[in-house]
Design a protein around this motif. Structure first.
Motif, PDB file in Angstrom:
ATOM      1  N   GLN A 216       0.499  -1.702  -0.232  1.00 28.32           N
ATOM      2  CA  GLN A 216       0.654  -0.058   0.248  1.00 28.32           C
ATOM      3  C   GLN A 216       0.482   0.852  -0.079  1.00 28.32           C
ATOM      4  O   GLN A 216       0.673   2.437  -0.956  1.00 28.32           O
ATOM      5  CB  GLN A 216      -0.951  -0.413   0.882  1.00 28.32           C
ATOM      6  N   ALA A 217       1.945   1.810   0.717  1.00 26.97           N
ATOM      7  CA  ALA A 217       2.930   2.150   0.369  1.00 26.97           C
ATOM      8  C   ALA A 217       3.310   2.960  -0.907  1.00 26.97           C
ATOM      9  O   ALA A 217       3.581   3.823  -1.059  1.00 26.97           O
ATOM     10  CB  ALA A 217       3.659   2.161   1.838  1.00 26.97           C
ATOM     11  N   ASN A 218       4.178   1.529  -1.477  1.00 32.29           N
ATOM     12  CA  ASN A 218       4.327   1.699  -2.897  1.00 32.29           C
ATOM     13  C   ASN A 218       3.374   2.211  -3.426  1.00 32.29           C
ATOM     14  O   ASN A 218       3.476   3.043  -4.529  1.00 32.29           O
ATOM     15  CB  ASN A 218       5.136   0.478  -3.554  1.00 32.29           C
ATOM     16  N   SER A 219       2.585   1.689  -3.495  1.00 28.86           N
ATOM     17  CA  SER A 219       1.005   2.333  -4.011  1.00 28.86           C
ATOM     18  C   SER A 219       0.888   3.806  -4.032  1.00 28.86           C
ATOM     19  O   SER A 219       0.184   3.980  -5.517  1.00 28.86           O
ATOM     20  CB  SER A 219      -0.214   1.703  -4.270  1.00 28.86           C
ATOM     21  N   ALA A 220       1.281   3.895  -2.565  1.00 24.39           N
ATOM     22  CA  ALA A 220       1.054   5.868  -2.299  1.00 24.39           C
ATOM     23  C   ALA A 220       1.655   6.405  -3.661  1.00 24.39           C
ATOM     24  O   ALA A 220       1.513   7.418  -3.550  1.00 24.39           O
ATOM     25  CB  ALA A 220       0.581   5.012  -1.174  1.00 24.39           C
ATOM     26  N   ILE A 221       3.344   5.748  -3.169  1.00 25.09           N
ATOM     27  CA  ILE A 221       3.878   6.740  -3.875  1.00 25.09           C
ATOM     28  C   ILE A 221       3.696   6.893  -4.778  1.00 25.09           C
ATOM     29  O   ILE A 221       4.271   8.082  -5.757  1.00 25.09           O
ATOM     30  CB  ILE A 221       5.331   6.148  -3.320  1.00 25.09           C
ATOM     31  N   TYR A 222       3.748   5.838  -5.914  1.00 30.09           N
ATOM     32  CA  TYR A 222       3.249   5.915  -7.328  1.00 30.09           C
ATOM     33  C   TYR A 222       1.751   7.421  -7.815  1.00 30.09           C
ATOM     34  O   TYR A 222       1.989   7.288  -8.465  1.00 30.09           O
ATOM     35  CB  TYR A 222       3.571   4.804  -8.141  1.00 30.09           C
ATOM     36  N   ARG A 223       0.640   6.657  -6.645  1.00 25.62           N
ATOM     37  CA  ARG A 223       0.118   7.600  -6.819  1.00 25.62           C
ATOM     38  C   ARG A 223       0.299   9.318  -6.671  1.00 25.62           C
ATOM     39  O   ARG A 223      -0.320   9.814  -7.643  1.00 25.62           O
ATOM     40  CB  ARG A 223      -0.773   7.386  -5.721  1.00 25.62           C
ATOM     41  N   ALA A 224       1.054   9.232  -5.928  1.00 22.98           N
ATOM     42  CA  ALA A 224       1.401  10.939  -5.956  1.00 22.98           C
ATOM     43  C   ALA A 224       2.228  10.938  -7.056  1.00 22.98           C
ATOM     44  O   ALA A 224       1.849  11.888  -7.241  1.00 22.98           O
ATOM     45  CB  ALA A 224       2.362  10.849  -4.416  1.00 22.98           C
ATOM     46  N   GLN A 225       3.045   9.976  -7.839  1.00 22.57           N
ATOM     47  CA  GLN A 225       4.331  10.531  -8.634  1.00 22.57           C
ATOM     48  C   GLN A 225       2.456  10.794  -9.798  1.00 22.57           C
ATOM     49  O   GLN A 225       2.974  11.949 -10.621  1.00 22.57           O
ATOM     50  CB  GLN A 225       4.832   9.567  -8.942  1.00 22.57           C
ATOM     51  N   VAL A 226       1.892  10.067  -9.697  1.00 20.85           N
ATOM     52  CA  VAL A 226       1.050  10.249 -11.111  1.00 20.85           C
ATOM     53  C   VAL A 226       0.059  11.724 -10.577  1.00 20.85           C
ATOM     54  O   VAL A 226      -0.304  12.411 -11.809  1.00 20.85           O
ATOM     55  CB  VAL A 226       0.030   9.071 -10.828  1.00 20.85           C
ATOM     56  N   ALA A 227      -0.360  11.770  -9.681  1.00 20.59           N
ATOM     57  CA  ALA A 227      -0.529  13.275  -9.509  1.00 20.59           C
ATOM     58  C   ALA A 227       0.363  14.200  -9.422  1.00 20.59           C
ATOM     59  O   ALA A 227      -0.131  15.239 -10.559  1.00 20.59           O
ATOM     60  CB  ALA A 227      -0.788  13.575  -7.548  1.00 20.59           C
ATOM     61  N   ASP A 228       0.860  14.117  -9.154  1.00 19.45           N
ATOM     62  CA  ASP A 228       2.139  15.635  -9.348  1.00 19.45           C
ATOM     63  C   ASP A 228       2.663  15.596 -11.439  1.00 19.45           C
ATOM     64  O   ASP A 228       2.029  16.388 -11.931  1.00 19.45           O
ATOM     65  CB  ASP A 228       3.547  14.904  -9.467  1.00 19.45           C
ATOM     66  N   GLY A 229       2.405  14.500 -12.258  1.00 19.59           N
ATOM     67  CA  GLY A 229       2.679  14.908 -13.554  1.00 19.59           C
ATOM     68  C   GLY A 229       0.808  15.217 -13.700  1.00 19.59           C
ATOM     69  O   GLY A 229       1.063  16.083 -15.322  1.00 19.59           O
ATOM     70  N   GLN A 230       0.290  14.552 -13.675  1.00 26.71           N
ATOM     71  CA  GLN A 230      -1.471  15.115 -13.947  1.00 26.71           C
ATOM     72  C   GLN A 230      -0.966  16.739 -13.753  1.00 26.71           C
ATOM     73  O   GLN A 230      -1.737  17.607 -14.802  1.00 26.71           O
ATOM     74  CB  GLN A 230      -2.914  15.026 -13.467  1.00 26.71           C
ATOM     75  N   ALA A 231      -0.472  17.442 -12.383  1.00 32.34           N
ATOM     76  CA  ALA A 231      -0.706  18.738 -12.496  1.00 32.34           C
ATOM     77  C   ALA A 231       0.293  19.321 -13.334  1.00 32.34           C
ATOM     78  O   ALA A 231      -0.320  20.498 -14.155  1.00 32.34           O
ATOM     79  CB  ALA A 231      -0.581  18.632 -10.409  1.00 32.34           C
ATOM     80  N   THR A 232       1.420  18.705 -13.197  1.00 31.75           N
ATOM     81  CA  THR A 232       2.461  19.284 -14.737  1.00 31.75           C
ATOM     82  C   THR A 232       1.321  19.321 -15.852  1.00 31.75           C
ATOM     83  O   THR A 232       1.836  20.709 -16.658  1.00 31.75           O
ATOM     84  CB  THR A 232       3.788  18.632 -14.881  1.00 31.75           C
TER      85      THR A 232
END
Length: 442
Positions: A216-232
């Motif tokens: 779940q922690a690994n998944s959360a890291i990549y969810r956050a990175q996906v959110a950063d990419g979407q924001a950019t």
């Protein structure tokens, strides 16, 4: 540094065979992200939207229009000056604005109580070619604006491509962990049932629970990175806030590396920042020429007409005036312009060194990742997948224990992440070489 990392696991197990991670993101869903709308966009489509919508590009285009307007303004000649003087109030007659013809008695007496006025027309004439030098400087400023636009385009284009690729591969990694989570939860539930009947030891359930939290922690890291990419991407494209941009595919990977001499020559020829440095020298030279021309004062010439107020009644004369360059010969401005020229000349040499260093850096990185890719033995990815398949079979047959099984599964996950990371690094480094040379090698 690698974007794709695996948090150390105390254990990960699955009861069924692990499915292979499909690198084609067209099969992916966005069920893991709460969105209002999903836009499946290819990289060429995204690039077209970027060119049409990006705020920084639009703003920089306006700078070119502003520079065009400055050229027009620099070519305009000074306006002529019209001066008029007349009598407002005549204390002799106690009347205002007496502009009628004087009476015959006034003429005979040489007294003009009405009819007096004076008109003057002047024109400033720029000497020493100041106007042409102003136009040349404005044209250089327009060239600087165009080169600045190209440099902004180059930088934002690189940001767009790398963000798209990072998002593409982050979603692959997220898919890996989401699939693992689903299977891990099923296994944990089956172990909890077995624990109530005494079929497994309590520590095995605990280890699986900890492993689930790690996933779940690994998944959360990549969810956050996906959110950063979407924001950019939302900022780059000025997309609606609740639109999820789903990458569909990346260009086919090329396996050749351009010759280093060609890459360096392309960078020195095509990089807009090199062009900016060169144009800054041209701009500074034109500034020096303009400041030297300003040592010569401008000439003011004109015509003058006076009615009933000069040597004779209808006096017409001409005028000419010029400042005498006794103390102020624009020495300070000339010295400042010459110093600026020296500075930007040195700046060009430094920028060439920076560009060569950038290309060498990108070239070395690209060769490193190509070496890593080409060094993999045949069938490597298939054998990675077999780790998961064989470990699952052995564990289901109880021929290996939980610790051995968890180690094999973790090896499988790390190998998958390493492959995703390599693909991402290779694509981004190809784009880095494109960026540092301003040439579409890939």
């Amino acid at each position: 540094m690698s974007r794709f990392k695996l948090i150390p696991l105390c254990g990960v197990g699955i009861l069924v065979s692990l499915l292979s991670i499909n690198s084609n993101l067209s099969a992916q869903t966005t069920s893991t992200v709460t969105v209002v709308d999903t836009a499946r966009v290819s990289l060429p489509q995204l690039e077209q939207q970027f060119v049409e919508r990006n705020f920084q590009l639009l703003a920089q285009r306006y700078q070119i229009d502003i520079a065009d307007a400055a050229i027009t303004q620099a070519g305009l000649r000074p306006n002529p000056n019209l001066w008029f003087q007349g009598n407002l109030y005549n204390p002799n007659t106690k009347k205002f604005l007496q502009y009628g013809a004087p009476s015959q008695a006034d003429k005979d007496a040489g007294t003009y109580n009405s009819g007096y006025y004076a008109v003057q027309l002047q024109q400033v004439i720029l000497l020493a070619g100041k106007r042409s030098k102003l136009v040349a400087l404005a044209e250089s400023n327009r060239s600087l604006a165009r080169l600045a636009f190209r440099d902004v385009m180059r930088t934002l284009h690189y940001q767009l491509y790398t963000t798209y690729a990072n998002l593409y591969y982050d979603l692959q990694a997220l898919r890996l962990f989401e699939d693992e989570l689903t299977r891990q939860q099923r296994l944990l539930e089956s172990y909890r049932i077995a624990l109530r009947t005494g079929g497994v030891a309590p520590y095995e359930v605990t280890r699986l629970e900890v492993a689930l939290r790690d996933l779940q922690a690994n998944s959360a890291i990549y969810r956050a990175q996906v959110a950063d990419g979407q924001a950019t991407l939302r900022v780059l494209l000025r997309q609606p806030a609740r639109t999820f941009i789903l990458p569909t595919e990346l260009p086919a990977r090329r396996t050749t590396v351009p010759d280093l001499a060609i890459a360096l020559d392309s960078a020195l020829t095509n990089r807009p920042d090199i062009g900016l440095s060169q144009e800054q020298i041209n701009n500074a030279e034109r500034s020096v020429m303009l400041e030297k021309a300003r040592r010569t004062p401008d000439l003011t010439a004109g015509l003058f007409f006076e009615k009933y107020g000069n040597a004779y009644n209808n006096f017409t004369g001409f005028q000419a005036s010029m400042d005498l360059p006794v103390r102020n010969r624009n020495q300070g401005a000339i010295r400042s312009a010459e110093t600026t020229l020296k500075s930007v000349t040195i700046g060009l040499e430094n920028q060439q060194t920076v560009v060569q260093s950038d290309v060498l850096n990108a070239y070395d990185k690209l060769n490193t990742y190509y070496g890593q890719l080409n060094g993999r033995p045949d069938g490597y990815l298939d054998r990675i997948q077999n780790i998961s398949v064989e470990a699952t079979k052995a564990y289901n047959n109880r021929t290996i224990g939980l610790l051995d099984y968890l180690d094999k599964i973790r090896t499988y996950q790390q190998a998958q992440l390493n492959n995703i990371n390599l693909q991402n690094n290779l694509f981004n480094t190809q784009q880095l070489l494109n960026y540092t040379t301003n040439t579409r090698f890939y």
